[in-house]
Design an enzyme around this catalytic site. Structure first.
Site, PDB file in Angstrom:
ATOM      1  N   PRO A   1       9.224  17.791  15.501  1.00  0.00           N
ATOM      2  CA  PRO A   1       9.575  18.612  16.672  1.00  0.00           C
ATOM      3  C   PRO A   1       8.495  19.632  17.005  1.00  0.00           C
ATOM      4  CG  PRO A   1      11.195  18.910  14.887  1.00  0.00           C
ATOM      5  CD  PRO A   1      10.180  17.919  14.401  1.00  0.00           C
TER       6      PRO A   1
ATOM      7  N   GLU B   1      13.047  18.542   5.600  1.00  0.00           N
ATOM      8  CA  GLU B   1      12.412  19.571   6.443  1.00  0.00           C
ATOM      9  C   GLU B   1      11.013  19.145   6.885  1.00  0.00           C
ATOM     10  OE1 GLU B   1      14.080  21.977   7.723  1.00  0.00           O
ATOM     11  OE2 GLU B   1      15.803  21.329   6.540  1.00  0.00           O
TER      12      GLU B   1
ATOM     13  N   ARG C   1       5.209  -1.815  25.427  1.00  0.00           N
ATOM     14  CA  ARG C   1       5.552  -2.419  26.723  1.00  0.00           C
ATOM     15  C   ARG C   1       4.430  -2.256  27.732  1.00  0.00           C
ATOM     16  NH1 ARG C   1       7.689   0.767  30.703  1.00  0.00           N
ATOM     17  NH2 ARG C   1       9.057  -0.838  31.567  1.00  0.00           N
TER      18      ARG C   1
ATOM     19  N   ASP D   1       6.824   2.287  37.273  1.00  0.00           N
ATOM     20  CA  ASP D   1       7.754   3.127  36.517  1.00  0.00           C
ATOM     21  C   ASP D   1       7.547   4.612  36.784  1.00  0.00           C
ATOM     22  OD1 ASP D   1       9.241   1.294  35.091  1.00  0.00           O
ATOM     23  OD2 ASP D   1       7.806   1.178  33.449  1.00  0.00           O
TER      24      ASP D   1
HETATM   25  N1  SAM Z   1      12.245  21.480   9.808  1.00  0.00           N
HETATM   26  C1  SAM Z   1      11.724  20.730  10.898  1.00  0.00           C
HETATM   27  C2  SAM Z   1      11.474  21.655  12.073  1.00  0.00           C
HETATM   28  O1  SAM Z   1      12.272  22.548  12.302  1.00  0.00           O
HETATM   29  O2  SAM Z   1      10.499  21.417  12.828  1.00  0.00           O
HETATM   30  C3  SAM Z   1      12.681  19.635  11.301  1.00  0.00           C
HETATM   31  C4  SAM Z   1      12.681  18.467  10.392  1.00  0.00           C
HETATM   32  S1  SAM Z   1      13.683  17.147  10.974  1.00  0.00           S
HETATM   33  C5  SAM Z   1      15.267  17.576  10.320  1.00  0.00           C
HETATM   34  C6  SAM Z   1      13.199  15.798   9.958  1.00  0.00           C
HETATM   35  C7  SAM Z   1      12.225  14.833  10.589  1.00  0.00           C
HETATM   36  O3  SAM Z   1      12.776  14.300  11.784  1.00  0.00           O
HETATM   37  C8  SAM Z   1      10.874  15.391  11.009  1.00  0.00           C
HETATM   38  O4  SAM Z   1       9.979  15.479   9.932  1.00  0.00           O
HETATM   39  C9  SAM Z   1      10.438  14.366  12.025  1.00  0.00           C
HETATM   40  O5  SAM Z   1       9.888  13.229  11.405  1.00  0.00           O
HETATM   41  C10 SAM Z   1      11.749  13.967  12.687  1.00  0.00           C
HETATM   42  N2  SAM Z   1      12.014  14.642  13.958  1.00  0.00           N
HETATM   43  C11 SAM Z   1      13.009  15.517  14.195  1.00  0.00           C
HETATM   44  N3  SAM Z   1      13.017  15.931  15.460  1.00  0.00           N
HETATM   45  C12 SAM Z   1      11.992  15.304  16.080  1.00  0.00           C
HETATM   46  C13 SAM Z   1      11.479  15.327  17.402  1.00  0.00           C
HETATM   47  N4  SAM Z   1      12.001  16.099  18.350  1.00  0.00           N
HETATM   48  N5  SAM Z   1      10.415  14.555  17.684  1.00  0.00           N
HETATM   49  C14 SAM Z   1       9.857  13.784  16.740  1.00  0.00           C
HETATM   50  N6  SAM Z   1      10.296  13.723  15.450  1.00  0.00           N
HETATM   51  C15 SAM Z   1      11.357  14.459  15.130  1.00  0.00           C
END
Ligand code: SAM
Length: 232
Positions: free
Chosen positions: A87, A114, A156, A171
């Protein structure tokens, strides 16, 4: 294109055997390999996580299994691109998908808990293009859903994956006429359904008017749904 995905939930990636991506794999256009991160652990419990330094809730993915798995997989990519869904990454956009669709391949590292110890991205920055990407401003439980989205959006756009290539160039967000815009409404038969009618212009056969109407509808919808795109 060769895509390697490393995860602790290989079964999560099963949908990559279906639909357009599955067909592209069957045709040999795509070589997708899913790896279990736990195969790169050496303890009885196949441990991939540990408590965060500095305290706090949750667990962090340890660097050693990632190092072992990534060393093996990245060595098989001549021009390595390492995608780390998170994220806190840069937004994953159609523009990024277009750029990546022209690469020979990529490796996607799916985090859980995390996230992955930050030293992993630092370690590979010297030998790969390392790109942390976010699907959007929300938090998923793991990177697998992001990997599915990235693979589908990128592949795609590869020649031969979508039957009618014009459907890709028309698109939302596509470079050219739709750049910076989302697509307007689309319709099919019948011309009237439960009292709702298809706009006359679409039945006119006048391609110029139809193109102008679609452009106007795209601008209108972008203004309503994504006003920040028009500001750019
Ligand atoms: N502690 C992290 C933070 O607050 O940024 C969140 C970790 S999340 C619970 C676990 C995993 O989900 C991340 O390491 C990532 O691989 C994935 N993930 C969660 N949200 C995402 C998003 N919006 N975009 C891409 N990957 C995401």
């Amino acid at each position: 294109m060769r895509i390697d995905i490393i995860t602790i939930f290989p079964d999560y990636l099963a949908p990559l055997g279906l639909s357009l991506v599955g067909k592209a794999r069957d045709q040999g256009l795509l070589d997708i390999r899913v790896h279990d991160l736990r195969d790169s652990t050496h303890d009885r419990h196949r441990t991939v996580d540990d408590e965060p330094y500095g305290g706090g809730p949750g667990m962090v993915m340890r660097p050693e299994p990632w190092g072992e798995a990534l060393d093996a997989v990245l060595a098989q990519h001549p021009d390595p691109l390492l995608v780390i869904p998170t994220p806190s990454g840069m937004p994953f956009t159609q523009s990024l998908a277009t750029q990546w669709s022209r690469r020979p391949g990529m490796v996607i590292a799916c985090g859980r808990y995390e996230g992955i110890d930050a030293r992993v991205a630092d370690e590979y920055a010297g030998r790969a293009e390392v790109v942390p990407v976010s699907l959007g401003d929300y938090v998923l439980a793991g990177g697998e859903v992001a990997a599915l989205a990235i693979v589908e959006a990128v592949t795609r756009l590869m020649p031969g994956v979508v039957g009618n290539e014009a459907s890709v160039t028309d698109d939302s967000f596509a470079p050219g006429a739709m750049e910076g815009l989302v697509e307007g409404p689309v319709y099919t038969r019948p011309p009237e359904w439960r009292g709702h009618v298809v706009p006359d212009v679409l039945l006119s056969g006048d391609h110029g008017r139809i193109a102008a109407w679609r452009r106007e509808q795209a601008e209108r919808r972008t203004g309503a749904m994504r006003p920040e795109l028009l500001e750019g």
